[in-house]
Design a protein around this motif. Sequence first.
Motif, PDB file in Angstrom:
ATOM      1  N   GLY A 160       0.784  -1.222   0.000  1.00 45.55           N
ATOM      2  CA  GLY A 160       0.000   0.000   0.000  1.00 45.55           C
ATOM      3  C   GLY A 160       0.814   1.269   0.000  1.00 45.55           C
ATOM      4  N   LEU A 161       2.114   1.151  -0.306  1.00 41.26           N
ATOM      5  CA  LEU A 161       2.984   2.320  -0.263  1.00 41.26           C
ATOM      6  C   LEU A 161       3.305   2.882  -1.640  1.00 41.26           C
ATOM      7  N   LEU A 162       2.916   2.185  -2.705  1.00 44.41           N
ATOM      8  CA  LEU A 162       3.073   2.692  -4.063  1.00 44.41           C
ATOM      9  C   LEU A 162       1.792   2.431  -4.828  1.00 44.41           C
ATOM     10  N   ASP A 163       1.476   3.309  -5.771  1.00 47.32           N
ATOM     11  CA  ASP A 163       0.303   3.133  -6.612  1.00 47.32           C
ATOM     12  C   ASP A 163       0.646   2.271  -7.818  1.00 47.32           C
ATOM     13  N   ALA A 164      -0.379   1.679  -8.409  1.00 42.52           N
ATOM     14  CA  ALA A 164      -0.181   0.898  -9.622  1.00 42.52           C
ATOM     15  C   ALA A 164       0.285   1.821 -10.745  1.00 42.52           C
ATOM     16  N   GLY A 165       1.211   1.348 -11.565  1.00 44.76           N
ATOM     17  CA  GLY A 165       1.692   2.136 -12.691  1.00 44.76           C
ATOM     18  C   GLY A 165       2.556   3.311 -12.293  1.00 44.76           C
ATOM     19  N   GLU A 166       3.136   3.268 -11.109  1.00 44.97           N
ATOM     20  CA  GLU A 166       4.008   4.351 -10.646  1.00 44.97           C
ATOM     21  C   GLU A 166       5.201   4.517 -11.604  1.00 44.97           C
ATOM     22  N   ASP A 167       5.566   5.752 -11.864  1.00 44.80           N
ATOM     23  CA  ASP A 167       6.707   6.042 -12.727  1.00 44.80           C
ATOM     24  C   ASP A 167       7.996   5.803 -11.935  1.00 44.80           C
ATOM     25  N   LEU A 190      13.309   8.883  -3.983  1.00 41.04           N
ATOM     26  CA  LEU A 190      12.647   7.658  -3.544  1.00 41.04           C
ATOM     27  C   LEU A 190      12.439   7.668  -2.032  1.00 41.04           C
ATOM     28  N   GLY A 191      13.465   8.051  -1.285  1.00 42.21           N
ATOM     29  CA  GLY A 191      13.336   8.111   0.159  1.00 42.21           C
ATOM     30  C   GLY A 191      12.282   9.110   0.604  1.00 42.21           C
ATOM     31  N   CYS A 192      12.235  10.266  -0.055  1.00 45.86           N
ATOM     32  CA  CYS A 192      11.251  11.281   0.302  1.00 45.86           C
ATOM     33  C   CYS A 192       9.836  10.831  -0.028  1.00 45.86           C
ATOM     34  N   GLU A 193       9.665  10.169  -1.180  1.00 49.39           N
ATOM     35  CA  GLU A 193       8.333   9.723  -1.573  1.00 49.39           C
ATOM     36  C   GLU A 193       7.817   8.634  -0.637  1.00 49.39           C
ATOM     37  N   LEU A 194       8.668   7.685  -0.273  1.00 49.02           N
ATOM     38  CA  LEU A 194       8.239   6.637   0.649  1.00 49.02           C
ATOM     39  C   LEU A 194       7.887   7.229   2.017  1.00 49.02           C
ATOM     40  N   LEU A 198       4.351   6.937   3.933  1.00 49.91           N
ATOM     41  CA  LEU A 198       4.257   6.403   5.296  1.00 49.91           C
ATOM     42  C   LEU A 198       3.449   7.338   6.196  1.00 49.91           C
ATOM     43  N   LEU A 199       3.613   8.630   6.001  1.00 47.49           N
ATOM     44  CA  LEU A 199       2.843   9.603   6.768  1.00 47.49           C
ATOM     45  C   LEU A 199       1.398   9.680   6.268  1.00 47.49           C
ATOM     46  N   GLU A 200       1.238   9.634   4.969  1.00 46.47           N
ATOM     47  CA  GLU A 200      -0.092   9.716   4.367  1.00 46.47           C
ATOM     48  C   GLU A 200      -0.960   8.520   4.756  1.00 46.47           C
ATOM     49  N   ARG A 201      -0.346   7.336   4.801  1.00 49.33           N
ATOM     50  CA  ARG A 201      -1.072   6.103   5.179  1.00 49.33           C
ATOM     51  C   ARG A 201      -1.164   5.946   6.691  1.00 49.33           C
ATOM     52  N   ARG A 202      -0.630   6.910   7.426  1.00 47.48           N
ATOM     53  CA  ARG A 202      -0.669   6.930   8.885  1.00 47.48           C
ATOM     54  C   ARG A 202       0.089   5.766   9.522  1.00 47.48           C
ATOM     55  N   TRP A 203       1.095   5.268   8.808  1.00 44.98           N
ATOM     56  CA  TRP A 203       2.019   4.331   9.447  1.00 44.98           C
ATOM     57  C   TRP A 203       2.896   5.087  10.439  1.00 44.98           C
ATOM     58  N   LEU A 204       3.190   6.319  10.086  1.00 41.58           N
ATOM     59  CA  LEU A 204       3.967   7.202  10.949  1.00 41.58           C
ATOM     60  C   LEU A 204       3.154   8.464  11.208  1.00 41.58           C
ATOM     61  N   ARG A 205       3.407   9.093  12.332  1.00 44.17           N
ATOM     62  CA  ARG A 205       2.796  10.393  12.603  1.00 44.17           C
ATOM     63  C   ARG A 205       3.849  11.323  13.191  1.00 44.17           C
ATOM     64  N   LEU A 215       5.687   5.614  15.423  1.00 40.85           N
ATOM     65  CA  LEU A 215       5.171   4.487  14.646  1.00 40.85           C
ATOM     66  C   LEU A 215       3.808   4.090  15.195  1.00 40.85           C
ATOM     67  N   SER A 216       2.791   4.019  14.332  1.00 41.25           N
ATOM     68  CA  SER A 216       1.440   3.670  14.751  1.00 41.25           C
ATOM     69  C   SER A 216       1.258   2.158  14.751  1.00 41.25           C
ATOM     70  N   ALA A 217       0.105   1.705  15.261  1.00 39.68           N
ATOM     71  CA  ALA A 217      -0.216   0.280  15.226  1.00 39.68           C
ATOM     72  C   ALA A 217      -0.305  -0.206  13.783  1.00 39.68           C
ATOM     73  N   ALA A 218      -0.898   0.631  12.907  1.00 40.31           N
ATOM     74  CA  ALA A 218      -0.962   0.277  11.487  1.00 40.31           C
ATOM     75  C   ALA A 218       0.431   0.182  10.895  1.00 40.31           C
ATOM     76  N   GLY A 219       1.319   1.056  11.331  1.00 37.85           N
ATOM     77  CA  GLY A 219       2.690   1.024  10.846  1.00 37.85           C
ATOM     78  C   GLY A 219       3.421  -0.216  11.298  1.00 37.85           C
TER      79      GLY A 219
END
Length: 233
Positions: A160-167, A190-194, A198-205, A215-219
Amino acid sequence: MSSGSPLTQFQLAETGALFADPARAAILLALIDGSARPASELAALAGVSAPTASEHLRRLVEGGLLAVLAQGRHRYYRLAGEDVAHLLETLVVLRSAPRQAVRVAQAEPALAYARTCYGHLAGRLGVALFERLRDACDVQLEADSLSLTRQGAQRLHDAGLLDAGEDLGRLRGRSCLDWTERRFHLAGPLGCELTRRLLERRWLRRVEGSRSLALSAAGRAGLRALRIELAAR
């Protein structure tokens, strides 16, 4: 610091002289985490008077090591770019004995565990993520950069950290020496995008009032799915 023409011995000597003063070194180290601080705070951290700090800051800005951010009447100083941070981190690791490195990491445990540095993830968590991608052959190491393999892109997509067809062409990165871990984490686009994902998916806050990340429970669940086991801070 970067320039289109080769660095001369005189320019190198001038840059080296900027690091030679203990007060200037203290100012630079105070900003190594990517923060922006006012002159008064940097003067206190360096243990010098405000006028002395002002002169040091002027030299560091003119030397290309610091940049100034103006917000209304306030001025904040930060490192001039990721290349300066990378140089400082390398110098810290080269000149620090192992026991000193441990003390740096323990000074602020939250920052040593996970933090952002110029947009990418650093600390124990950043090192663990990079080492997992490298050991699983999810990144391809090149002379001065690295890129995701198709296998790596698929793995991150499944997580869930990259979209399909990512450039993938734009998602190039590089390894960056971590100043608290003395190992490498992932920097560059690459490091900045990941890190953004991670922040957008709320793995990190972000931790309020700090530059550290939590690090969240989801993370934790997501990292386990990627086979990254890292004890909580």
